[in-house]
Enzyme design. Structure first.
Site, PDB file in Angstrom:
ATOM      1  N   ASP A 254       0.774  -1.133   0.017  1.00 23.77           N
ATOM      2  CA  ASP A 254       0.065  -0.069  -0.109  1.00 23.77           C
ATOM      3  C   ASP A 254       0.924   1.269  -0.133  1.00 23.77           C
ATOM      4  OD1 ASP A 254      -2.434   1.699   0.408  1.00 23.77           O
ATOM      5  OD2 ASP A 254      -1.800   1.871   2.662  1.00 23.77           O
ATOM      6  N   LEU A 255       0.284   2.585  -0.223  1.00 24.97           N
ATOM      7  CA  LEU A 255       1.276   3.656  -0.440  1.00 24.97           C
ATOM      8  C   LEU A 255       1.162   4.481   0.814  1.00 24.97           C
ATOM      9  CD1 LEU A 255       3.187   5.715  -2.000  1.00 24.97           C
ATOM     10  CD2 LEU A 255       0.835   6.706  -2.742  1.00 24.97           C
ATOM     11  N   ASP A 256      -0.056   5.079   0.975  1.00 23.65           N
ATOM     12  CA  ASP A 256      -0.351   6.137   2.117  1.00 23.65           C
ATOM     13  C   ASP A 256      -0.175   5.287   3.393  1.00 23.65           C
ATOM     14  OD1 ASP A 256      -0.785   8.190   0.549  1.00 23.65           O
ATOM     15  OD2 ASP A 256      -2.631   7.495  -0.013  1.00 23.65           O
TER      16      ASP A 256
ATOM     17  N   THR B 209       1.278  10.094   4.209  1.00 25.38           N
ATOM     18  CA  THR B 209       0.671  11.082   3.402  1.00 25.38           C
ATOM     19  C   THR B 209      -0.685  11.280   4.178  1.00 25.38           C
ATOM     20  OG1 THR B 209       0.381   9.238   2.084  1.00 25.38           O
ATOM     21  CG2 THR B 209       1.491  11.278   1.118  1.00 25.38           C
TER      22      THR B 209
ATOM     23  N   LYS C  59      -8.686   6.147   6.238  1.00 24.98           N
ATOM     24  CA  LYS C  59      -7.558   5.267   5.625  1.00 24.98           C
ATOM     25  C   LYS C  59      -7.921   4.082   4.601  1.00 24.98           C
ATOM     26  CE  LYS C  59      -4.452   6.522   9.324  1.00 24.98           C
ATOM     27  NZ  LYS C  59      -3.495   6.203  10.479  1.00 24.98           N
ATOM     28  N   GLY C  60      -7.275   4.095   3.915  1.00 19.76           N
ATOM     29  CA  GLY C  60      -7.478   3.007   2.744  1.00 19.76           C
ATOM     30  C   GLY C  60      -8.916   3.361   2.082  1.00 19.76           C
TER      31      GLY C  60
ATOM     32  N   ARG D  36     -11.463   8.582  -2.210  1.00 21.36           N
ATOM     33  CA  ARG D  36     -11.617  10.158  -2.053  1.00 21.36           C
ATOM     34  C   ARG D  36     -13.165  10.360  -1.925  1.00 21.36           C
ATOM     35  NH1 ARG D  36      -9.230  13.461  -6.681  1.00 21.36           N
ATOM     36  NH2 ARG D  36      -7.614  12.176  -6.384  1.00 21.36           N
TER      37      ARG D  36
ATOM     38  N   SER E 274      -2.747   0.867  -4.250  1.00 25.30           N
ATOM     39  CA  SER E 274      -3.258   1.676  -3.599  1.00 25.30           C
ATOM     40  C   SER E 274      -4.606   2.274  -4.088  1.00 25.30           C
ATOM     41  CB  SER E 274      -2.278   3.026  -3.762  1.00 25.30           C
ATOM     42  OG  SER E 274      -2.593   4.122  -3.081  1.00 25.30           O
ATOM     43  N   ALA E 275      -5.445   2.764  -3.217  1.00 26.79           N
ATOM     44  CA  ALA E 275      -6.696   3.328  -3.346  1.00 26.79           C
ATOM     45  C   ALA E 275      -6.361   4.778  -4.179  1.00 26.79           C
ATOM     46  CB  ALA E 275      -7.501   3.614  -2.360  1.00 26.79           C
ATOM     47  N   SER E 276      -5.123   5.375  -3.893  1.00 27.13           N
ATOM     48  CA  SER E 276      -5.108   6.855  -4.292  1.00 27.13           C
ATOM     49  C   SER E 276      -4.970   6.861  -5.769  1.00 27.13           C
ATOM     50  CB  SER E 276      -3.786   7.429  -3.626  1.00 27.13           C
ATOM     51  OG  SER E 276      -3.495   8.566  -4.255  1.00 27.13           O
TER      52      SER E 276
ATOM     53  N   ASN F  50      -3.484   9.629  -6.785  1.00 25.10           N
ATOM     54  CA  ASN F  50      -2.325  10.329  -6.874  1.00 25.10           C
ATOM     55  C   ASN F  50      -0.967   9.429  -6.601  1.00 25.10           C
ATOM     56  OD1 ASN F  50      -3.650  13.216  -6.866  1.00 25.10           O
ATOM     57  ND2 ASN F  50      -4.390  12.694  -4.912  1.00 25.10           N
TER      58      ASN F  50
ATOM     59  N   LYS G 242     -11.114  -1.028  -1.504  1.00 21.78           N
ATOM     60  CA  LYS G 242     -10.964  -1.948  -0.267  1.00 21.78           C
ATOM     61  C   LYS G 242     -12.108  -1.909   0.835  1.00 21.78           C
ATOM     62  CE  LYS G 242      -6.024  -0.886  -1.043  1.00 21.78           C
ATOM     63  NZ  LYS G 242      -4.877   0.026  -0.287  1.00 21.78           N
TER      64      LYS G 242
ATOM     65  N   GLU H  33       0.110  -3.331   4.666  1.00 18.02           N
ATOM     66  CA  GLU H  33      -1.041  -2.553   4.850  1.00 18.02           C
ATOM     67  C   GLU H  33      -1.147  -1.899   6.104  1.00 18.02           C
ATOM     68  OE1 GLU H  33      -3.689  -0.993   4.025  1.00 18.02           O
ATOM     69  OE2 GLU H  33      -4.054  -1.468   1.784  1.00 18.02           O
ATOM     70  N   ASP H  34      -1.567  -0.642   6.254  1.00 19.05           N
ATOM     71  CA  ASP H  34      -1.714   0.166   7.425  1.00 19.05           C
ATOM     72  C   ASP H  34      -3.171   0.345   7.737  1.00 19.05           C
ATOM     73  OD1 ASP H  34      -2.272   2.007   5.279  1.00 19.05           O
ATOM     74  OD2 ASP H  34      -2.080   3.467   6.877  1.00 19.05           O
TER      75      ASP H  34
HETATM   76  C1  BG6 Z   1      -5.763   6.016   0.276  1.00 21.42           C
HETATM   77  C2  BG6 Z   1      -5.730   6.715   1.530  1.00 21.42           C
HETATM   78  O1  BG6 Z   1      -4.426   5.494   0.160  1.00 21.42           O
HETATM   79  O2  BG6 Z   1      -6.090   6.787  -0.761  1.00 21.42           O
HETATM   80  C3  BG6 Z   1      -7.075   7.376   1.680  1.00 21.42           C
HETATM   81  O3  BG6 Z   1      -5.606   5.923   2.565  1.00 21.42           O
HETATM   82  C4  BG6 Z   1      -7.288   8.056   0.467  1.00 21.42           C
HETATM   83  O4  BG6 Z   1      -7.191   8.103   2.791  1.00 21.42           O
HETATM   84  C5  BG6 Z   1      -7.386   7.412  -0.714  1.00 21.42           C
HETATM   85  O5  BG6 Z   1      -8.573   8.886   0.811  1.00 21.42           O
HETATM   86  C6  BG6 Z   1      -7.824   8.305  -2.023  1.00 21.42           C
HETATM   87  O6  BG6 Z   1      -6.625   8.887  -2.297  1.00 21.42           O
HETATM   88  P1  BG6 Z   1      -6.719  10.067  -3.331  1.00 21.42           P
HETATM   89  O7  BG6 Z   1      -5.152  10.521  -3.651  1.00 21.42           O
HETATM   90  O8  BG6 Z   1      -7.140   9.685  -4.882  1.00 21.42           O
HETATM   91  O9  BG6 Z   1      -7.564  11.227  -2.880  1.00 21.42           O
HETATM   92 MG    MG Z   2      -2.876   3.213   3.589  1.00 21.67          MG
END
Ligand code: BG6
Ligand code: MG
Length: 217
Positions: free
Chosen positions: A9-11, A17, A45-46, A49, A114-116, A118, A145, A169-170
């Site tokens: 996982d990233l964040d 972050t 977390k996880g 958005r 990652s769910a992000s 970014n 997730k 994973e966190d």
């Molecule tokens: C996850 C974070 O990795 O990404 C969440 O733990 C976050 O807190 C999610 O909401 C989505 O991220 P982003 O960067 O697409 O807004």
């Molecule tokens: Mg995470």
């Protein structure tokens, strides 16, 4: 255990972050007239958005039109992006590189899950992109997730069976996603929070290479 695929996982695992996500959500909450605590941020977390905004508006008791909802999503992300603009290698969490290098030196396939949305720019900013054979992020998944989708796509792209993969994973939702994928879950954080993980470490400084070696044998 003969694990041959390693998914991170990233964040909150590779970089801290979560604090920037929190600051951006708190700014939006305050602008909408309510408080948002660090404790409440745990639920984010996880989580995608969009889902985070739904939870935030629920906390504030706010009803939004579709237009408002979408414009707040953009606003939060713009604030988040400005907070991470100057991020660099100094924000990589302790000993993450030790573990990534060890795996790389043993030719183990490595993925980001990652769910992000970014994730790629962040990996580039902290100069870790070269460690990853595969990057699966919030732009590739349709189910968040604890659905295992993100990790199953990562395993498929790595060419490794899910049961041969390890996930770091966190987030509670992330550990559940790894378990749902049939993978070995390693929690990074507090054991009482991540109680469903197969193993839990406070951070990577607690993971010695002997442990990683045992996973690979
Ligand atoms: C996850 C974070 O990795 O990404 C969440 O733990 C976050 O807190 C999610 O909401 C989505 O991220 P982003 O960067 O697409 O807004
Ligand atoms: Mg995470």
């Amino acid at each position: 255990m003969k694990k041959t695929g390693f998914i991170f996982d990233l964040d909150g695992v590779i970089v801290d972050t979560a604090k920037y996500h929190y600051l951006a959500w708190r700014k939006l909450a305050n602008a909408l007239g309510f408080e948002f605590t660090e404790e409440q941020n745990e639920q984010f977390k996880g989580v995608s958005r969009k889902r985070c905004l739904e939870i935030l508006l629920n906390i504030g008791g706010i009803q939004a039109t579709k237009e408002q909802f979408n414009s707040w999503l953009v606003e939060k992300n713009e604030d988040y992006l400005s907070l991470i603009e100057n991020m660099d290698e100094s924000e990589i969490l302790p000993d993450v590189q030790k573990v990534l290098s060890f795996l790389k030196n043993h030719n183990m396939p490595i993925a980001l899950g990652s769910a992000s949305k970014n994730a790629r720019p962040i990996l580039e900013k902290v100069k870790l992109m070269d460690y990853f054979d595969v990057v699966v992020d919030g732009t590739h998944v349709t189910k968040a997730k604890p659905d295992p989708e993100v990790f199953l796509i990562a395993a498929e792209q790595l060419g490794v069976h899910p049961e041969d993969c390890v996930v770091f994973e966190d987030a509670v939702a992330g550990i559940e996603a790894a378990n749902n994928a049939g993978m070995l879950s390693i929690g990074i954080g507090e054991a009482k929070v991540l109680s469903k993980a197969n193993f839990v470490f406070a951070n990577f400084t607690e993971i010695d290479v002997k442990f990683i070696n045992r996973l690979m044998e």
